[in-house]
Design a protein around this motif. Structure first.
Motif, short mmCIF file in Angstrom:
data_model
loop_
_atom_site.label_atom_id
_atom_site.label_comp_id
_atom_site.label_asym_id
_atom_site.label_seq_id
_atom_site.Cartn_x
_atom_site.Cartn_y
_atom_site.Cartn_z
N ARG A 15 29.57 23.14 66.12
CA ARG A 15 29.35 23.55 67.51
C ARG A 15 28.62 24.89 67.47
NH1 ARG A 15 33.22 27.49 68.83
NH2 ARG A 15 35.04 27.45 67.47
N PRO A 16 27.93 25.26 68.52
CA PRO A 16 27.19 26.53 68.52
C PRO A 16 28.13 27.74 68.40
CG PRO A 16 26.49 25.13 70.34
CD PRO A 16 27.71 24.49 69.74
N ILE A 17 27.81 28.61 67.48
CA ILE A 17 28.61 29.82 67.26
C ILE A 17 27.69 31.03 67.27
CG2 ILE A 17 30.08 31.09 65.63
CD1 ILE A 17 31.59 28.69 66.43
N THR A 18 28.06 32.01 68.07
CA THR A 18 27.38 33.30 68.04
C THR A 18 28.33 34.30 67.40
OG1 THR A 18 26.14 32.77 70.03
CG2 THR A 18 26.28 35.08 69.45
N THR A 19 27.79 35.10 66.52
CA THR A 19 28.58 36.14 65.88
C THR A 19 28.06 37.50 66.34
OG1 THR A 19 29.45 36.88 63.74
CG2 THR A 19 27.13 36.20 63.80
N PRO A 30 19.47 61.88 60.74
CA PRO A 30 18.51 61.82 61.85
C PRO A 30 17.22 61.07 61.53
CG PRO A 30 18.61 64.03 60.91
CD PRO A 30 19.70 63.24 60.25
N GLU A 31 16.93 60.83 60.25
CA GLU A 31 15.72 60.09 59.87
C GLU A 31 15.95 58.59 59.88
OE1 GLU A 31 18.33 60.21 56.52
OE2 GLU A 31 17.69 61.85 57.78
N SER A 32 17.15 58.18 60.28
CA SER A 32 17.53 56.77 60.28
C SER A 32 17.83 56.29 61.70
CB SER A 32 18.77 56.58 59.39
OG SER A 32 18.48 56.99 58.07
N VAL A 33 18.04 54.99 61.85
CA VAL A 33 18.33 54.40 63.16
C VAL A 33 19.59 53.54 63.04
CG1 VAL A 33 17.52 52.71 64.88
CG2 VAL A 33 15.92 54.37 63.93
N VAL A 34 20.43 53.60 64.07
CA VAL A 34 21.63 52.78 64.12
C VAL A 34 21.51 51.82 65.30
CG1 VAL A 34 24.15 52.75 64.34
CG2 VAL A 34 23.02 54.69 63.21
N LEU A 35 21.68 50.53 65.03
CA LEU A 35 21.74 49.51 66.08
C LEU A 35 23.20 49.09 66.18
CD1 LEU A 35 18.65 47.38 65.01
CD2 LEU A 35 18.75 49.17 66.74
N HIS A 36 23.70 48.91 67.40
CA HIS A 36 25.12 48.61 67.61
C HIS A 36 25.29 47.32 68.40
CE1 HIS A 36 28.85 49.10 70.13
NE2 HIS A 36 29.34 49.10 68.91
N ASP A 37 26.30 46.53 67.99
CA ASP A 37 26.76 45.38 68.75
C ASP A 37 25.65 44.35 68.99
OD1 ASP A 37 28.64 43.84 70.04
OD2 ASP A 37 28.50 44.91 71.94
N LEU A 38 25.17 43.78 67.90
CA LEU A 38 24.07 42.83 67.98
C LEU A 38 24.59 41.40 67.95
CD1 LEU A 38 21.67 44.52 65.41
CD2 LEU A 38 21.68 44.77 67.89
N PRO A 39 24.46 40.65 69.06
CA PRO A 39 24.87 39.24 69.05
C PRO A 39 23.83 38.42 68.29
CG PRO A 39 23.94 39.81 71.17
CD PRO A 39 23.94 41.07 70.34
N LEU A 40 24.30 37.50 67.48
CA LEU A 40 23.39 36.73 66.65
C LEU A 40 23.91 35.30 66.51
CD1 LEU A 40 20.90 36.92 64.78
CD2 LEU A 40 22.45 37.62 62.96
N TYR A 41 23.06 34.34 66.87
CA TYR A 41 23.41 32.94 66.67
C TYR A 41 23.55 32.69 65.17
CZ TYR A 41 23.16 27.88 66.66
OH TYR A 41 23.44 26.55 66.47
N SER A 42 24.62 32.02 64.76
CA SER A 42 24.86 31.76 63.36
C SER A 42 24.64 30.28 63.05
CB SER A 42 26.28 32.17 62.97
OG SER A 42 26.55 31.77 61.64
N GLN A 86 32.92 37.82 56.47
CA GLN A 86 32.35 37.89 57.82
C GLN A 86 31.04 38.68 57.81
OE1 GLN A 86 34.98 40.02 60.47
NE2 GLN A 86 33.78 39.50 62.29
N ASN A 87 31.04 39.81 57.12
CA ASN A 87 29.84 40.64 57.10
C ASN A 87 28.73 40.02 56.26
OD1 ASN A 87 28.90 43.00 58.40
ND2 ASN A 87 28.81 44.02 56.41
N LEU A 88 29.10 39.28 55.23
CA LEU A 88 28.06 38.59 54.45
C LEU A 88 27.38 37.50 55.27
CD1 LEU A 88 29.68 38.43 50.90
CD2 LEU A 88 27.80 39.89 51.69
N VAL A 89 28.15 36.85 56.16
CA VAL A 89 27.54 35.89 57.09
C VAL A 89 26.55 36.63 57.99
CG1 VAL A 89 27.98 34.38 59.08
CG2 VAL A 89 29.41 34.20 57.03
N HIS A 90 26.95 37.79 58.51
CA HIS A 90 26.05 38.58 59.36
C HIS A 90 24.78 38.95 58.60
CE1 HIS A 90 29.80 40.20 61.68
NE2 HIS A 90 29.48 38.98 62.06
N LEU A 91 24.95 39.47 57.40
CA LEU A 91 23.81 39.91 56.60
C LEU A 91 22.88 38.73 56.31
CD1 LEU A 91 24.06 42.47 53.80
CD2 LEU A 91 22.75 40.42 53.40
#
Length: 191
Positions: free
Chosen positions: A47-51, A26-38, A102-107
């Motif tokens: 070409r433009p890619i959103t992840t 409960p002391e933390s926050v979760v963000l879900h489903d964040l679109p991010l231009y890569s 894939q997740n390292l690209v996100h990070l």
């Protein structure tokens, strides 16, 4: 199982993981489903890619970028493999991009976005979460069943509280919730 069913099951699993993290931490926050231009993928594919980042879990000691994969029977692949196979049910195998890569690209994209917006980036960690009971065949230690991931997060929290987990600084959870949400909104308007 068709692609739409897989995506719906995946979204359900992401929400399940988010709800459990919110309940247990409960002391933390979760963000879900964040679109991010890569920028990385856009340059690679010319070409433009959103992840899409499945979950960002902001704790007082670290920010976790979590890729949730609802491959309930089996997940198979190693760090250097471009494609991994997964078995979402007893019949079908599917191939997908290596979730660790894939997740390292996100990070990386999220950290770079924060830096471009003049934030001193706190500690980040990558996790790949699969349902309990999934057979995991990989050399990647960041691929964990959900209960293993929660146990790891609980241990990290206890290590942080005791001083055994070295973090660059204590993270203001709500500040980073606002900062991440704002830079993603701002970036989305640009692209």
């Amino acid at each position: 199982m068709n692609r739409l069913s897989l995506e719906m099951n995946g979204t359900w699993f992401e929400l399940h993981v988010a709800n459990e993290l919110s309940r247990l931490f409960p002391e933390s926050v979760v963000l879900h489903d964040l679109p991010l231009y890569s920028y990385y993928l856009s340059n690679w594919y010319e070409r433009p890619i959103t992840t899409q980042i499945d979950l960002v879990f902001i704790t007082p000691y670290r920010i976790y970028v979590i890729e949730a994969k609802k491959w309930g029977d089996e997940i198979c692949g190693n760090r250097e493999d471009y494609k991994w196979t997964g078995k979402p049910n007893a019949k079908n195998f599917v191939k997908n991009m290596n979730p660790v890569s894939q997740n390292l690209v996100h990070l990386r994209e999220l950290k770079n976005l924060l830096r471009r917006n003049n934030y001193d980036v706190p500690d980040f960690e990558s996790c790949i979460c699969v349902p309990d009971g999934t057979k995991i065949i990989t050399d990647c230690k960041e691929v964990l069943e959900m209960s293993q991931m929660i146990y790891k997060l609980q241990c990290d929290f206890l290590d942080f509280r005791s001083g055994r987990l070295k973090s660059s600084s204590v993270i203001d959870v709500y500040f980073w919730d606002d900062a991440i949400s704002e830079v993603i909104r701002k970036e989305k308007r640009k692209h």
